[in-house]
Design a protein around this motif. Structure first.
Motif, short mmCIF file in Angstrom:
data_model
loop_
_atom_site.label_atom_id
_atom_site.label_comp_id
_atom_site.label_asym_id
_atom_site.label_seq_id
_atom_site.Cartn_x
_atom_site.Cartn_y
_atom_site.Cartn_z
N UNK A 1 2.39 1.77 8.56
CA UNK A 1 2.17 0.89 9.70
C UNK A 1 2.87 1.53 10.91
N UNK B 1 0.88 -1.16 0.00
CA UNK B 1 0.00 0.00 0.00
C UNK B 1 0.92 1.22 0.00
N UNK B 2 0.76 2.12 -0.94
CA UNK B 2 1.71 3.25 -1.07
C UNK B 2 1.87 3.96 0.27
N UNK C 1 -9.39 0.04 5.25
CA UNK C 1 -9.06 -1.28 5.79
C UNK C 1 -10.15 -1.76 6.75
N UNK D 1 -0.54 4.95 3.33
CA UNK D 1 -0.58 4.09 4.51
C UNK D 1 0.79 3.96 5.18
N UNK E 1 -4.56 -7.61 3.47
CA UNK E 1 -3.29 -7.13 4.02
C UNK E 1 -2.97 -8.02 5.21
N UNK F 1 -11.67 4.78 -3.24
CA UNK F 1 -11.14 3.65 -4.01
C UNK F 1 -11.55 2.35 -3.33
N UNK G 1 2.40 -5.81 8.32
CA UNK G 1 2.76 -4.41 8.51
C UNK G 1 4.25 -4.38 8.79
N UNK G 2 5.02 -3.72 7.91
CA UNK G 2 6.47 -3.82 8.03
C UNK G 2 6.86 -5.28 7.92
N UNK H 1 -3.86 5.18 8.15
CA UNK H 1 -4.31 5.62 6.82
C UNK H 1 -4.32 7.14 6.81
N UNK I 1 -5.17 8.50 -0.56
CA UNK I 1 -4.91 7.87 0.72
C UNK I 1 -3.58 7.13 0.67
#
Lengths: 477, 477
Positions: A143, A108-109, B71, A141, B94, B139, B97-98, A156, A139
């Motif tokens: 983490x 996710x960008x 999300x 993202x 997803x 989106x 995360x990382x 987000x 949007x």
């Protein structure tokens, strides 16, 4: 949808105030069942729409708006080593589609360089294609493992305006960075938010940039909030993504690039800088409702008052204002509370005595009370709102000035950053930065300071005594 | 950024034409390195901005705009059994995360019921909170395994307008579905795109809905494109997500809900319905440039012509039109090609002979040529553009009418669906639907048809001969 009740915490208890004002003024709901993700209430979204309308207007002067995909294949994302290193702990990965594992995980960008630049490589052929200046509002993202906070630290980022420009020379790219900073200054002028611009130290620059300029404001708790950045990318990304052009002599050359961004932190700043113990205080340009009309109804002249209020409403609406006539059956005091919490810049009261005197009473959200002639109500309101906006700017500017201190020693600096920003002389070395940061429990924000509230000078580094220049030190968000 | 060269495929080769026109007219770039994800070129995005400006204007009449997170935690997503069953093969997940695996996987919204309704459960307390009508433009994501196509079948739907309403009674919710269909009809009237509304068969309704109404248009290849839906949700979701309110008698009751959506297929329809062998044909309301002025420069009167063109440009711009004066140093024919490809509704030509005659020549994108008086150019253009819009509507409507056939047998139907829509009598049974679909290689789209081009009647089912009603059969996207 829910009634707000009870008192707002005082703004000097800033963290509590901020959390409470967000839901009482119906900006964000924090109860969404994932950490770091929040819901925009319609009132908050209406503010966002206006703030981003201003931003779009500024960008549209000579940028074109576009839209790139959210999902970036790992293969593209991983190409830029410095860049990925800056983001690898923060990227969300999509690994499954339906019940299938994807061949190539999709990021996710967190920002869109690695999505946009492969396309730039296809689009740019000749020097006549340059400069190219595109932007998008999307949007993004992150983490975040740190403490999250609505509008400020998000998983987000719902409203990231990112611009990406391409130029034939390094000099043109450097000029574009300054142009971007000028646009951002103008943007924050419109929001009545004072800013300080500076150049971030090398270790704090954008991953993959030559240098990073940052736009900060001072929050009510004295911490600095970064509310905009502009990055000089040099030819770093163009070499990775093969963005080349044929110059006038027919030679193929690498392009130079910049990128710059603003997020919904711009709204956090607007709320935080202007708000008070009674709630939001919105600049007229971003208030979804600029004027609320409260009829003061006394027994038998009820119809007459409502009719006069409706006439004033019509006059103001025809003049282009967003107006709300609050004719609910409740005490005026409760209405005042309701609209003050939501930051409406101007309240117009009209009662029997006003009708008799052919006047209305205008009260600004900062408490200034002016009696206006009924026939000249539109002109009166235009002038009162203009003054109100100016007063917001001045008040905010003064509050920021009060939080800036020039300090000469580590001890003074450690004291100063408890309540705001310290301006110190620093030699530029990482070693001294670490000493300063350790002694003050704050961060070196940057040199090359641009602010008419700060006089930049040369002087001995407060850590080593060597040659230094003015540098910002502050606690940050 | 790239020059278009060569001829566009003919529109009768629709699939090729569509793919080519998207990049030649700079709508979408399909070269993004992930299947089903595309990039909006600035020109495409400018069209999107106008189309969604119209949609927003319609929604804002009595909906409020909002924004919910992308999300959705698996735990919320999985609550609604029928709903998840409809989407489980299409959801992106997803999982990381990382470098950490997430405790709870997060779905990229395929649609937002499961993100929004848990919040509605918190927001709605009393009958005075109802009706609640919110919408967002976001989106959304589908892991499409079928053949993807820009604007039509996407993995990232970049521009999903979804509305979600809550009502006290089932009747009110049913009325809201009709209201939504009215708004959508108005929207497509503004885009000059003719539509047919019908009620989808039960097996094709939205997962979790009582029933689904759909808005379709006929594409140039005779296939139907669904370009809007409105779903009656009944109290299905409100029971799952506990959306209740206290009625006037103090009793707690489940609410009734609807939702309805429109995506960038609205832009695919606009492009496809109106375009021709020379490129796009844009309705004036959605064209980023409404008028292009082409000076016809002949040798020695060059300055005079450019000056006259600049005056016309100024007059039209002051009248509120978006105008482009194309004074590039190239042949008029090449300019015509360029702007026709991009769909500009009106070209104004001005040359020495026009100056002498005090006229300009206006040529619509449909080829109609009108000589206008120079002094009355604004009024002239207003009237020409209004007629042009009307002509677009009429032409599109006639093209759709030509593709509708009422058929009485499976054989006739199989023939009719090769070039458009068949209207047949069908008894409503799944068994007969399967027979009809197998015999025609097409789909039952729906009954309860609303279109002034179709007369609805009762009659014998073409499969079993039992009592049937008018039903649409067509090939679909």
């Amino acid at each position: 949808m829910e009634e707000d009740t009870g008192a707002l915490p005082r703004k000097e208890d800033f963290s509590q105030w901020y959390n409470e004002v967000l839901w009482r003024a119906e900006i964000m709901d924090v109860r969404y069942p994932v950490k770091g993700l929040y819901v925009w209430y319609p009132h908050g979204f209406a503010i966002r729409k206006r703030v981003y309308g201003i931003l779009r207007g500024l960008m549209d002067r000579d940028h074109a708006e576009t839209l790139f995909p959210l999902l970036i294949p790992e293969t593209e994302f991983m190409k830029e080593a410095a860049h990925i290193k800056g983001f690898e702990d923060e990227v969300y990965w999509v690994t499954h589609g339906g019940r299938n594992e994807l061949d190539v995980p999709l990021a996710l960008r967190p920002t869109s360089e690695t999505a946009i630049y492969p396309m730039y490589s296809l689009w740019i052929r000749s020097h006549t294609d340059l400069p190219l200046k595109l932007y998008q509002i999307v949007n993004t993202f992150r983490y975040e493992t740190k403490h999250t906070r609505p509008l400020i630290r998000l998983r987000e980022i719902t409203s990231f305006k990112e611009a990406h420009t391409v130029h034939a020379t390094r000099e043109e790219a450097a000029v574009q960075v300054e142009t971007a900073l000028g646009l951002y200054r103008e943007f924050y002028d419109r929001l009545r938010v004072p800013v300080i611009i500076s150049r971030r130290p090398d270790w704090d620059k954008f991953p993959g940039a030559d240098y990073t300029m940052a736009v900060d404001t001072v929050m009510p708790d004295g911490k600095m909030l970064q509310i905009g950045t502009a990055h000089m990318l040099g030819d770093h990304f163009s070499r990775t993504y093969d963005i080349t052009f044929e110059d006038a002599n027919g030679e193929r050359r690498y392009a130079y690039q910049t990128c710059y961004g603003i997020s919904e932190r711009s709204i956090a700043a607007t709320i935080s800088v202007h708000g008070d113990d009674r709630g939001l205080v919105l600049p007229p340009e971003v208030a979804p409702i600029a004027i609320v009309i409260v009829p003061i109804i006394v027994g038998k002249r009820r119809e007459e008052v409502l009719s006069a209020a409706a006439t004033v409403e019509k006059d103001l609406r025809n003049a282009g204002f967003t107006v709300k006539l609050d004719d609910r059956d409740m005490r005026p005091g409760a209405k005042y509370y309701h609209w003050e919490m939501r930051g409406v810049p101007l309240r117009v009261e009209i009662g029997p005595r006003d009708i008799d005197a052919n006047t209305v009473v205008a009260v600004t959200r900062l408490g200034r009370k002016i009696t206006l002639d009924r026939r000249g109500v539109v002109e009166g309101v235009i002038s009162v709102l203009a003054e109100f906006g100016e007063e917001l700017s001045q008040t905010a500017r003064q509050a920021m000035a009060d939080r800036i201190a020039v300090t000469d020693t580590l001890e003074e600096t450690a004291e100063a950053v408890k309540r705001g920003v310290a301006v110190v002389h620093w030699c530029g070395s990482k070693e001294c930065a670490e000493k300063i940061e350790a002694a003050t429990d704050a961060s070196i924000l940057g040199s090359d300071i641009r602010s008419d509230l700060i006089t930049v000078s040369a002087g001995p580094c407060i850590a080593c005594g060597g040659n230094g220049t003015s540098t910002l030190v502050a606690r940050t968000y």
